[in-house]
Design a protein around this motif. Structure first.
Motif, PDB file in Angstrom:
ATOM      1  N   ALA A   1       6.601 -24.369 -15.771  1.00 62.49           N
ATOM      2  CA  ALA A   1       6.959 -25.793 -15.823  1.00 62.49           C
ATOM      3  C   ALA A   1       8.465 -25.970 -15.899  1.00 62.49           C
TER       4      ALA A   1
ATOM      5  N   ARG B   1       8.045 -32.384 -14.220  1.00 60.12           N
ATOM      6  CA  ARG B   1       6.716 -32.431 -14.825  1.00 60.12           C
ATOM      7  C   ARG B   1       6.178 -33.858 -14.861  1.00 60.12           C
TER       8      ARG B   1
ATOM      9  N   PRO C   1       2.139 -31.680 -12.764  1.00 58.66           N
ATOM     10  CA  PRO C   1       2.260 -30.339 -13.350  1.00 58.66           C
ATOM     11  C   PRO C   1       2.375 -29.277 -12.267  1.00 58.66           C
ATOM     12  N   SER C   2       2.687 -28.061 -12.667  1.00 62.56           N
ATOM     13  CA  SER C   2       2.854 -26.958 -11.713  1.00 62.56           C
ATOM     14  C   SER C   2       1.504 -26.494 -11.170  1.00 62.56           C
TER      15      SER C   2
ATOM     16  N   PRO D   1      -1.966 -26.000 -20.736  1.00 64.65           N
ATOM     17  CA  PRO D   1      -0.566 -25.809 -21.131  1.00 64.65           C
ATOM     18  C   PRO D   1      -0.394 -25.292 -22.551  1.00 64.65           C
TER      19      PRO D   1
END
Length: 335
Positions: A122, A128, A132-133, A143
């Motif tokens: 991230a 973000r 999100p990634s 996370p």
């Protein structure tokens, strides 16, 4: 109701304007962060209540940081979200941990804390508040999680490992075994990182009377560059039986993410990202998903970042082909 709630959020933001953080005591700080967007969503050959211009409360964080000393501290973060045409979520504890800083290189955390790979990715990808990634966006990771976390950092190498429940922060629960996630990063230079990560466990899917047929595993690797407002990177993820621990059938998935951003002016940046995911390599081998975003963000004030973003996602298989387009304004408020 949802628009009224969005208006209330804006009102709260206005009242808090000029108050980026509140020091309750010399060693205690309260702060908050809000991700809100107003966008137009269109789905080809499909009609849904989520289409059109609507707001989303992506995240509403309230943070409490308390330090007993330079070594010991407490962090608690509550998390709420309200997506279009959905009810607001319960109040989650995204963070709830005690941290011990042994020295400048070693740190321990006990409680619901950041997981090694997701936290690292991230920070390298950035943005973000837009999305999100690769892994959390595609439900391949949480996370934060409850457990014992250790991190080591120096100029050339970083390492982190977490022994966790595997249940995630949204529905904390304890399974029959401990899951492990780790990440190792080689800092090739002050700008270039080569990183890899590993996860193994049951993710509490074998809890109580549920059978255990498989072990969930995930492997990640990323090469990235980050220096003076420029980010470029690529990440690969592969997992086995992520959702199949208590099911007879085996499955796997993999995916790639490529991103880049550049600060054109002190307050303006452009960014672009492309993801490609094969979500079910064994059970639905023809199913593919891709995702594209491009945008311009503006640091309007110390408290507000505004981004103008366009997104496109596509799902393709033998039985379905669907495209989704979204354009709008995404904002991040820091108080």
């Amino acid at each position: 109701m949802k628009r009224a709630f969005a208006c209330q959020c804006v009102l709260v933001a206005s009242l808090l304007w000029g108050m980026p953080s509140v020091a309750v005591a010399n060693n205690t700080k309260l702060s908050s962060q809000i991700f809100v967007n107003f966008s137009n969503l269109q789905i080809d050959d499909h009609q849904a209540a989520t289409e059109g211009w609507q707001p989303d409360l992506k995240r509403f964080y309230l943070d409490l940081d308390h330090g007993w000393s330079d070594q010991w501290k407490l962090k608690v973060t509550t998390d709420v979200q309200w997506h279009r045409q959905q009810d607001p979520t319960d109040v989650w504890f995204r963070h709830a941990y005690i941290a011990y800083q042994m020295d400048k290189h070693n740190q321990f955390k006990l409680g619901v804390a950041e997981l090694p790979w997701i936290d690292y990715a991230a920070r390298r990808v950035g943005y973000r508040y837009i999305d999100p990634s690769l892994n959390p966006k595609n439900k391949l990771a949480a996370p934060t999680d409850l457990g014992l976390h250790y991190g080591f950092t120096n100029q050339d190498f970083s390492f982190a490992v977490s022994a966790i429940t595997g249940g995630g922060f949204q529905k904390p629960r304890v399974g029959d075994q401990v899951d492990i996630e780790l990440a190792a990063v080689w800092h090739i230079s002050n700008a270039i990182d080569l990183a890899t990560g590993w996860y193994e466990g049951t993710r509490t899917q074998d809890k109580d009377e549920n059978p255990k047929y498989h072990v969930a595993q995930r492997w990640n690797i990323a090469l990235s560059y980050q220096l003076k407002g420029t980010r470029v990177g690529i990440e690969y993820a592969y997992n086995d039986n992520w959702m199949q621990v208590n099911k007879m059938a085996e499955d796997a998935s993999d995916g790639w993410s490529i991103w880049a951003s550049n600060r054109l002016l002190p307050d303006y940046s452009v960014f672009v990202r492309y993801d490609w995911v094969h979500p079910s390599r064994r059970l639905s081998p023809d199913l593919e998903r891709d995702y594209f975003q491009v945008g311009l963000d503006w640091n309007a004030t110390d408290f507000l970042t505004i981004a103008f973003v366009a997104k496109q996602s596509h799902v393709d298989s033998l039985v379905i082909e669907q495209e989704q387009n979204e354009i709008g304004i995404w904002t991040m408020w820091n108080f």
